[in-house]
Design a protein around this motif. Structure first.
Motif, PDB file in Angstrom:
ATOM      1  N   PHE A 255       0.833  -1.202   0.000  1.00  0.00           N
ATOM      2  CA  PHE A 255       0.000   0.000   0.000  1.00  0.00           C
ATOM      3  C   PHE A 255       0.867   1.250   0.000  1.00  0.00           C
ATOM      4  O   PHE A 255       0.635   2.199  -0.760  1.00  0.00           O
ATOM      5  CB  PHE A 255      -0.934  -0.012   1.219  1.00  0.00           C
ATOM      6  CG  PHE A 255      -1.562   1.314   1.540  1.00  0.00           C
ATOM      7  CD1 PHE A 255      -2.454   1.916   0.657  1.00  0.00           C
ATOM      8  CD2 PHE A 255      -1.265   1.972   2.729  1.00  0.00           C
ATOM      9  CE1 PHE A 255      -3.032   3.149   0.945  1.00  0.00           C
ATOM     10  CE2 PHE A 255      -1.845   3.193   3.034  1.00  0.00           C
ATOM     11  CZ  PHE A 255      -2.725   3.786   2.138  1.00  0.00           C
ATOM     12  N   VAL A 256       1.889   1.258   0.831  1.00  0.00           N
ATOM     13  CA  VAL A 256       2.772   2.424   0.930  1.00  0.00           C
ATOM     14  C   VAL A 256       3.605   2.581  -0.333  1.00  0.00           C
ATOM     15  O   VAL A 256       3.859   3.699  -0.799  1.00  0.00           O
ATOM     16  CB  VAL A 256       3.678   2.314   2.173  1.00  0.00           C
ATOM     17  CG1 VAL A 256       4.670   3.475   2.234  1.00  0.00           C
ATOM     18  CG2 VAL A 256       2.845   2.272   3.442  1.00  0.00           C
ATOM     19  N   GLN A 257       4.030   1.465  -0.920  1.00  0.00           N
ATOM     20  CA  GLN A 257       4.801   1.530  -2.161  1.00  0.00           C
ATOM     21  C   GLN A 257       3.991   2.195  -3.265  1.00  0.00           C
ATOM     22  O   GLN A 257       4.525   2.942  -4.091  1.00  0.00           O
ATOM     23  CB  GLN A 257       5.208   0.121  -2.590  1.00  0.00           C
ATOM     24  CG  GLN A 257       6.169  -0.572  -1.646  1.00  0.00           C
ATOM     25  CD  GLN A 257       6.382  -2.036  -2.002  1.00  0.00           C
ATOM     26  OE1 GLN A 257       6.129  -2.453  -3.130  1.00  0.00           O
ATOM     27  NE2 GLN A 257       6.845  -2.822  -1.048  1.00  0.00           N
ATOM     28  N   ILE A 258       2.690   1.940  -3.291  1.00  0.00           N
ATOM     29  CA  ILE A 258       1.819   2.525  -4.311  1.00  0.00           C
ATOM     30  C   ILE A 258       1.474   3.971  -3.974  1.00  0.00           C
ATOM     31  O   ILE A 258       1.547   4.852  -4.832  1.00  0.00           O
ATOM     32  CB  ILE A 258       0.529   1.692  -4.454  1.00  0.00           C
ATOM     33  CG1 ILE A 258       0.860   0.271  -4.923  1.00  0.00           C
ATOM     34  CG2 ILE A 258      -0.442   2.356  -5.428  1.00  0.00           C
ATOM     35  CD1 ILE A 258      -0.301  -0.698  -4.832  1.00  0.00           C
ATOM     36  N   ALA A 259       1.110   4.213  -2.713  1.00  0.00           N
ATOM     37  CA  ALA A 259       0.662   5.555  -2.314  1.00  0.00           C
ATOM     38  C   ALA A 259       1.793   6.556  -2.196  1.00  0.00           C
ATOM     39  O   ALA A 259       1.596   7.756  -2.401  1.00  0.00           O
ATOM     40  CB  ALA A 259      -0.090   5.474  -0.987  1.00  0.00           C
ATOM     41  N   GLY A 260       2.991   6.071  -1.847  1.00  0.00           N
ATOM     42  CA  GLY A 260       4.110   6.973  -1.631  1.00  0.00           C
ATOM     43  C   GLY A 260       4.030   7.658  -0.274  1.00  0.00           C
ATOM     44  O   GLY A 260       3.276   7.222   0.612  1.00  0.00           O
ATOM     45  N   PRO A 261       4.769   8.751  -0.070  1.00  0.00           N
ATOM     46  CA  PRO A 261       4.802   9.437   1.227  1.00  0.00           C
ATOM     47  C   PRO A 261       3.425   9.896   1.706  1.00  0.00           C
ATOM     48  O   PRO A 261       3.200  10.051   2.902  1.00  0.00           O
ATOM     49  CB  PRO A 261       5.721  10.642   0.969  1.00  0.00           C
ATOM     50  CG  PRO A 261       6.535  10.258  -0.222  1.00  0.00           C
ATOM     51  CD  PRO A 261       5.660   9.390  -1.064  1.00  0.00           C
ATOM     52  N   GLY A 262       2.501  10.108   0.771  1.00  0.00           N
ATOM     53  CA  GLY A 262       1.156  10.554   1.134  1.00  0.00           C
ATOM     54  C   GLY A 262       0.367   9.535   1.921  1.00  0.00           C
ATOM     55  O   GLY A 262      -0.711   9.851   2.449  1.00  0.00           O
ATOM     56  N   ALA A 263       0.888   8.306   2.028  1.00  0.00           N
ATOM     57  CA  ALA A 263       0.209   7.272   2.822  1.00  0.00           C
ATOM     58  C   ALA A 263       0.209   7.608   4.306  1.00  0.00           C
ATOM     59  O   ALA A 263      -0.669   7.159   5.059  1.00  0.00           O
ATOM     60  CB  ALA A 263       0.884   5.918   2.619  1.00  0.00           C
TER      61      ALA A 263
END
Length: 375
Positions: A255-263
């Motif tokens: 999830f974080v890999q896809i969302a990036g820092p905005g997660a």
């Protein structure tokens, strides 16, 4: 975590030592081994494989070694039904799966007709157990329970704010979003946007523009980590800083890999972190020794096998209906996720959801582990 080499619908894995046919018990695990939800399929597969390995090392189930088949449904209902028929023709007795509610529900009808017990670690749509079938069970909670937690949190902590409710149109995603909406509406909080998106989409700019125009303060998303991550990334790219809240469908590091820092700052409902359960200590150590983080549904899958073993031994039978009768008798099963007992529907009897927030840790990584927040 992906295992793209598994391309067939079902691959028989000889996890047990060679033994006469009468001394083998056929079990299967089914989930999205390939496709956009393969990270969750890996969780189910890893959990069941380790449980089978441990049980076989201790003598199996009533002296029978478990022979495990792994099935890839690719999150597709038709493929799931085809897979269920394949398991039935192969003589599989017990099934752990599927991941998606939209696959578990139609596949369960095949399993029922074939006398097979199905226990899902992850499918939360109420319909799965509300149909009065004898063979359907889960180790997770339900969307009406999860939605009640999410809706209550929103109505308490975002009172008077502008909320958007978005879902992916699947039985899981829409079901969870609607349960959340129902609870927050009942508590006086009305959404300003209600929208459905298609799974597999890459461009959510139209949705983000609509959210920006409505000046939303928080977005509730019913769906999985792939779409959730892309929506967050595109929200941040367009300058929308509102946090997202979602459910158990985003509980993977991908999830974080896809969302990036905005997660960072994303809210999420999920069960208590099973990795911290004292009963899971030995199992967690075995996973970590294999460089597998037993996150999210990994231990729920392990627990599913433990329950099937204990129920079969109490029933003194591998007959599906006899095992199911034991499971619905109120018996308490000892598992790596804690004590589990079932009601007559096949649902667990304990409440199973808390609120987390994804935060950046001392190591700089964004994770939900240890970040439970008060209701």
């Amino acid at each position: 975590m992906r295992t793209g080499m598994l391309t067939g619908l079902a691959l028989g894995l000889g996890l047990a030592v060679a033994a006469p046919a009468h001394a083998q018990l056929k079990m299967a695990v089914a989930g999205p081994i390939t496709g956009p939800n393969a990270a969750f399929g890996a969780q189910l597969k890893n959990g069941v494989e380790q449980a089978v390995e441990d049980i076989n090392a201790a003598g199996g189930i009533m002296g029978q070694k478990i022979v495990l088949s792994i099935g890839d449904d690719a999150s597709d209902p038709k493929q799931g039904v085809s897979l269920a028929n394949k398991f039935a023709s192969d003589g599989v007795k017990l099934v752990v799966g599927h991941f998606n509610s939209g696959v578990s529900i139609p596949a369960s009808e095949v399993y029922q007709e074939s006398g097979m017990v199905q226990i899902t670690p992850a499918s939360t749509n109420p319909k799965f157990t509300d149909r009065g079938m004898w063979n359907t069970f889960r180790t997770c909670g339900r969307d009406d329970q999860q939605g009640a937690v999410a809706g209550t949190y929103l109505s308490t902590h975002f009172k008077g704010k502008k909320v958007a409710v978005v879902h992916d149109k699947t039985p899981y995603g829409k079901g969870l979003a609607d349960e959340t909406q129902k609870t927050m509406n009942a508590k006086g909080l009305k959404e300003v946007v209600y929208e459905g998106v298609n799974t597999g989409e890459k461009d959510y700019s139209a949705l983000v523009s609509k959210l920006k125009q409505a000046n939303i303060d928080v977005i509730y998303f019913g769906g999985l980590h792939t779409e959730a991550g892309l929506i967050i990334r595109q929200m941040r790219d367009q300058g929308l800083k509102a946090p997202m809240m979602s459910g158990d469908g985003i509980t993977d590091k991908e999830f974080v890999q896809i969302a990036g820092p905005g997660a960072e700052g994303t809210y999420m409902t999920f069960g208590p972190d099973a990795r911290k359960n004292p009963e899971a200590k030995d199992a967690v150590a075995k996973f970590m020794a294999k460089k597998i983080d037993p996150e999210a549904y990994t231990l729920y899958s392990y627990a599913s096998v433990q329950i099937l073993k204990q129920a079969a031994e109490q029933a003194k039978s591998t007959d599906g209906k006899k095992i199911a009768e034991v499971m619905k008798s109120g018996k308490v099963f000892k598992t790596v996720i804690g004590d589990i007992s079932y009601d007559k529907k096949g649902d667990i009897t304990r409440p199973d959801y808390v609120m987390y927030v994804w935060k950046k840790g001392a190591d700089g990584k964004i994770d939900y582990s240890g970040n439970e927040v008060g209701m």
